[in-house]
Write an enzyme that holds these catalytic residues in place. Structure first.
Site, PDB file in Angstrom:
ATOM      1  N   HIS A  43      81.646  68.244  67.323  1.00 51.72           N
ATOM      2  CA  HIS A  43      82.548  69.353  67.199  1.00 51.72           C
ATOM      3  C   HIS A  43      83.847  69.329  66.587  1.00 51.72           C
ATOM      4  O   HIS A  43      84.559  70.089  66.071  1.00 51.72           O
ATOM      5  CB  HIS A  43      82.904  70.032  68.586  1.00 51.72           C
ATOM      6  CG  HIS A  43      83.659  69.211  69.271  1.00 51.72           C
ATOM      7  ND1 HIS A  43      83.394  67.947  69.856  1.00 51.72           N
ATOM      8  CD2 HIS A  43      85.174  69.327  69.656  1.00 51.72           C
ATOM      9  CE1 HIS A  43      84.173  67.290  70.660  1.00 51.72           C
ATOM     10  NE2 HIS A  43      85.455  67.970  70.491  1.00 51.72           N
ATOM     11  N   GLY A  71      83.843  67.382  63.503  1.00 48.10           N
ATOM     12  CA  GLY A  71      83.575  67.255  62.140  1.00 48.10           C
ATOM     13  C   GLY A  71      83.707  68.475  61.355  1.00 48.10           C
ATOM     14  O   GLY A  71      84.152  69.395  61.702  1.00 48.10           O
ATOM     15  N   TYR A  76      69.291  57.858  54.870  1.00 45.07           N
ATOM     16  CA  TYR A  76      69.798  59.020  55.417  1.00 45.07           C
ATOM     17  C   TYR A  76      68.602  59.882  55.539  1.00 45.07           C
ATOM     18  O   TYR A  76      68.392  60.676  56.419  1.00 45.07           O
ATOM     19  CB  TYR A  76      71.001  59.372  54.699  1.00 45.07           C
ATOM     20  CG  TYR A  76      71.802  60.738  54.990  1.00 45.07           C
ATOM     21  CD1 TYR A  76      72.277  60.737  56.478  1.00 45.07           C
ATOM     22  CD2 TYR A  76      71.740  61.624  54.314  1.00 45.07           C
ATOM     23  CE1 TYR A  76      72.978  61.746  56.712  1.00 45.07           C
ATOM     24  CE2 TYR A  76      72.214  62.911  54.548  1.00 45.07           C
ATOM     25  CZ  TYR A  76      72.830  63.072  55.848  1.00 45.07           C
ATOM     26  OH  TYR A  76      73.434  63.978  56.199  1.00 45.07           O
ATOM     27  N   PRO A 113      71.433  72.594  54.520  1.00 47.96           N
ATOM     28  CA  PRO A 113      72.380  73.085  53.381  1.00 47.96           C
ATOM     29  C   PRO A 113      72.657  72.359  52.312  1.00 47.96           C
ATOM     30  O   PRO A 113      72.499  71.213  52.516  1.00 47.96           O
ATOM     31  CB  PRO A 113      73.735  73.122  54.396  1.00 47.96           C
ATOM     32  CG  PRO A 113      73.507  72.234  55.588  1.00 47.96           C
ATOM     33  CD  PRO A 113      71.957  71.905  55.487  1.00 47.96           C
ATOM     34  N   LEU A 168      78.605  70.844  50.937  1.00 41.41           N
ATOM     35  CA  LEU A 168      79.657  71.747  51.883  1.00 41.41           C
ATOM     36  C   LEU A 168      81.168  71.291  51.685  1.00 41.41           C
ATOM     37  O   LEU A 168      81.380  70.197  51.236  1.00 41.41           O
ATOM     38  CB  LEU A 168      79.387  71.684  53.519  1.00 41.41           C
ATOM     39  CG  LEU A 168      78.072  71.783  53.938  1.00 41.41           C
ATOM     40  CD1 LEU A 168      77.859  71.585  55.433  1.00 41.41           C
ATOM     41  CD2 LEU A 168      77.645  73.387  53.820  1.00 41.41           C
ATOM     42  N   TRP A 185      83.808  59.596  39.016  1.00 39.66           N
ATOM     43  CA  TRP A 185      82.595  58.672  39.142  1.00 39.66           C
ATOM     44  C   TRP A 185      81.662  58.908  38.107  1.00 39.66           C
ATOM     45  O   TRP A 185      81.133  60.445  38.124  1.00 39.66           O
ATOM     46  CB  TRP A 185      82.002  58.613  40.553  1.00 39.66           C
ATOM     47  CG  TRP A 185      82.789  57.530  41.075  1.00 39.66           C
ATOM     48  CD1 TRP A 185      84.019  57.216  41.416  1.00 39.66           C
ATOM     49  CD2 TRP A 185      82.022  56.751  42.232  1.00 39.66           C
ATOM     50  NE1 TRP A 185      84.166  56.101  42.245  1.00 39.66           N
ATOM     51  CE2 TRP A 185      83.120  56.026  43.031  1.00 39.66           C
ATOM     52  CE3 TRP A 185      80.760  56.545  42.894  1.00 39.66           C
ATOM     53  CZ2 TRP A 185      82.939  55.078  43.967  1.00 39.66           C
ATOM     54  CZ3 TRP A 185      80.629  55.939  43.793  1.00 39.66           C
ATOM     55  CH2 TRP A 185      81.569  54.995  44.365  1.00 39.66           C
TER      56      TRP A 185
HETATM   57  N1  LIG Z   1      79.266  67.636  54.531  1.00 39.11           N
HETATM   58  C1  LIG Z   1      78.303  68.047  53.950  1.00 39.11           C
HETATM   59  O1  LIG Z   1      78.564  68.293  52.619  1.00 39.11           O
HETATM   60  C2  LIG Z   1      77.032  68.281  54.309  1.00 39.11           C
HETATM   61  C3  LIG Z   1      75.882  68.768  53.453  1.00 39.11           C
HETATM   62  C4  LIG Z   1      74.910  69.118  53.944  1.00 39.11           C
HETATM   63  C5  LIG Z   1      74.498  68.874  55.560  1.00 39.11           C
HETATM   64  N2  LIG Z   1      75.337  68.397  56.046  1.00 39.11           N
HETATM   65  C6  LIG Z   1      74.972  68.066  57.334  1.00 39.11           C
HETATM   66  O2  LIG Z   1      75.871  68.737  58.425  1.00 39.11           O
HETATM   67  C7  LIG Z   1      75.864  67.935  59.931  1.00 39.11           C
HETATM   68  C8  LIG Z   1      77.408  67.423  59.927  1.00 39.11           C
HETATM   69  O3  LIG Z   1      78.131  66.967  58.830  1.00 39.11           O
HETATM   70  P1  LIG Z   1      79.697  66.952  58.500  1.00 39.11           P
HETATM   71  O4  LIG Z   1      79.942  66.819  57.312  1.00 39.11           O
HETATM   72  O5  LIG Z   1      80.181  67.676  59.605  1.00 39.11           O
HETATM   73  O6  LIG Z   1      79.911  65.592  59.304  1.00 39.11           O
HETATM   74  P2  LIG Z   1      81.355  64.876  59.722  1.00 39.11           P
HETATM   75  O7  LIG Z   1      82.339  65.762  59.352  1.00 39.11           O
HETATM   76  O8  LIG Z   1      81.334  63.374  59.773  1.00 39.11           O
HETATM   77  O9  LIG Z   1      81.175  65.065  61.297  1.00 39.11           O
HETATM   78  C9  LIG Z   1      80.214  64.446  62.344  1.00 39.11           C
HETATM   79  C10 LIG Z   1      80.576  64.513  63.544  1.00 39.11           C
HETATM   80  O10 LIG Z   1      79.620  63.775  64.443  1.00 39.11           O
HETATM   81  C11 LIG Z   1      80.387  63.027  65.155  1.00 39.11           C
HETATM   82  N3  LIG Z   1      79.693  61.915  65.717  1.00 39.11           N
HETATM   83  C12 LIG Z   1      79.009  60.883  64.708  1.00 39.11           C
HETATM   84  N4  LIG Z   1      78.482  59.883  65.594  1.00 39.11           N
HETATM   85  C13 LIG Z   1      78.520  60.123  66.860  1.00 39.11           C
HETATM   86  C14 LIG Z   1      77.832  59.569  68.004  1.00 39.11           C
HETATM   87  N5  LIG Z   1      77.267  58.610  68.016  1.00 39.11           N
HETATM   88  N6  LIG Z   1      78.057  60.399  69.006  1.00 39.11           N
HETATM   89  C15 LIG Z   1      78.723  61.446  69.011  1.00 39.11           C
HETATM   90  N7  LIG Z   1      79.356  62.140  68.211  1.00 39.11           N
HETATM   91  C16 LIG Z   1      79.076  61.612  66.830  1.00 39.11           C
HETATM   92  C17 LIG Z   1      81.711  62.647  64.610  1.00 39.11           C
HETATM   93  O11 LIG Z   1      82.607  62.384  65.669  1.00 39.11           O
HETATM   94  P3  LIG Z   1      84.014  61.727  65.330  1.00 39.11           P
HETATM   95  O12 LIG Z   1      84.677  62.795  64.927  1.00 39.11           O
HETATM   96  O13 LIG Z   1      84.416  61.218  66.745  1.00 39.11           O
HETATM   97  O14 LIG Z   1      83.629  60.578  64.686  1.00 39.11           O
HETATM   98  C18 LIG Z   1      81.790  63.912  63.991  1.00 39.11           C
HETATM   99  O15 LIG Z   1      82.656  64.935  64.887  1.00 39.11           O
HETATM  100  C19 LIG Z   1      75.218  66.435  59.375  1.00 39.11           C
HETATM  101  O16 LIG Z   1      73.915  66.594  59.914  1.00 39.11           O
HETATM  102  C20 LIG Z   1      75.174  66.527  57.679  1.00 39.11           C
HETATM  103  O17 LIG Z   1      73.764  66.109  57.495  1.00 39.11           O
HETATM  104  C21 LIG Z   1      76.637  68.141  55.592  1.00 39.11           C
END
Ligand SMILES: NC(=O)c1ccc[n+]([C@@H]2O[C@H](COP(=O)([O-])OP(=O)(O)OC[C@H]3O[C@@H](n4cnc5c(N)ncnc54)[C@H](OP(=O)(O)O)[C@@H]3O)[C@@H](O)[C@H]2O)c1
Length: 312
Positions: A13, A15, A138, A165, A168, A204
């Site tokens: 939550h 992230g 990944y 998705p 993002l 890059w």
């Molecule tokens: N960002 C993009 O562009 C994008 C695009 C396509 C799909 N997605 C998908 O969307 C999902 C979320 O991505 P996001 O960009 O929101 O990632 P993010 O900002 O890095 O957030 C990930 C979250 O997961 C938590 N987390 C990581 N390891 C954990 C663990 N071992 N136990 C409990 N919590 C853990 C983190 O906690 P902490 O904050 O405490 O580290 C953080 O709150 C992923 O599945 C990703 O594949 C993202």
């Protein structure tokens, strides 16, 4: 189907996606969200996750937790990317099954599709060719999560959904240049160049790869929408249809930040997949469509970026 007081566990939550889910769920009137910090509940820990699910009577789950990052982090921390994501998703998906939770959204990303597949990418192109090497561990973890959801739906008659998705962006993104995706990296580089009075930024690769971007609140709304929708398909693409070259995103950000900079290209760095845009016919068939333009999303994102800098 969700009720306004359904107990919804949002994994991750804090992230980019998770924090948007918290915002959007409360805007939509859901008042019973369950969140846990990584410190209190490391989702890689099977026993802790088992106990957590047993103790809390959860109605629905959105898994937005994972080890996530751009091309640099994916390439450098391959072991973390595969181990963390496999462990987190195994624990969450299996706990949903054990606790009779039928409503789960599993989030993956478009890197699950073959590097050179036809565009726009249809869900049916999965496993029809080789993956992009820079983020293969990944992608393989995410494919395993998707296949696990499909298998549980088949064998246990659950209705788990896997939303894929495109890239993002939005508030609460990661601006650390080692870990960030291309858009927050561009915002940070351009802003810093402006502050330091530099005339040039370096991008890059060639700047030519085309990327589709979706404002994160649109993805959060898609998660809520599909928690409330029974679907035949397990795998559903989520995209905006907004596609530009990386260099053109840089130009739009310069406009928003009000600065004109020269762009230099670092050809020693990888480009990644040449083009990535998803086909969203399945999502649209069920009535979901992205709502936010890139300009609107960028305004909100940049305002949040400025706020986060002031807080440092
Ligand atoms: N960002 C993009 O562009 C994008 C695009 C396509 C799909 N997605 C998908 O969307 C999902 C979320 O991505 P996001 O960009 O929101 O990632 P993010 O900002 O890095 O957030 C990930 C979250 O997961 C938590 N987390 C990581 N390891 C954990 C663990 N071992 N136990 C409990 N919590 C853990 C983190 O906690 P902490 O904050 O405490 O580290 C953080 O709150 C992923 O599945 C990703 O594949 C993202």
């Amino acid at each position: 189907m969700l009720k306004k007081n359904s107990r919804i566990f949002i994994a991750g939550h804090k992230g980019l996606v998770g924090s948007s889910l918290v915002r959007r769920l409360s805007t939509h009137g859901y008042n019973n969200m369950i969140v846990m910090s990584k410190k209190k509940l490391d989702l890689r820990n099977q026993n802790k996750v088992k106990n957590f699910f047993k103790k809390n009577k959860i109605d629905a789950v959105i898994n937005a937790a994972g080890t996530v990052g751009g091309i640099y982090a994916n390439n450098k921390y391959k072991a973390d990317f595969i181990f963390d994501n496999l462990s987190i998703q195994n624990n969450i998906i299996h706990s949903c099954y054990e606790n009779n939770i039928k409503n789960l959204i599993f989030l993956g990303s478009t890197c699950i599709y073959p590097r050179n597949c036809k565009q726009p990418i249809k869900e049916s192109y999965l496993l029809t060719g080789e993956l992009e090497k820079t983020n293969e561990p990944y992608a393989i973890a995410k494919i395993a999560g998707l296949k696990m959801c499909e298998s549980y739906n088949f064998q246990y008659k659950t209705n788990y959904k896997c939303l894929m998705p495109c890239n993002l962006f939005g508030p609460n993104d990661n601006y650390d240049l080692e870990k960030s995706h291309f858009l927050p990296a561009l915002i940070s580089k351009i802003y810093n160049a402006k502050i330091k009075n530099n005339k040039t930024i370096t991008i890059w690769g060639s700047g030519k790869p085309k990327r589709e971007l979706l404002f994160v609140d649109d993805l959060a709304d898609a998660c809520i929408y599909f928690l409330n929708t029974r679907t035949k398909e397990t795998l559903i693409n989520i995209g905006s249809g907004i596609e530009m070259k990386i260099i053109d995103y840089a130009k739009q950000i310069m406009k928003e930040i009000n600065v004109g900079l020269n762009i230099r290209f670092d050809f020693s760095k990888p480009d990644g997949t040449p083009r990535k845009i998803v086909d969203t016919k399945i999502a649209k068939k069920y009535g979901w469509k992205a709502q936010t333009t890139f300009k609107e999303g960028l305004k909100i994102t940049y305002a949040d970026f400025l706020k986060s800098i002031k807080q440092k």
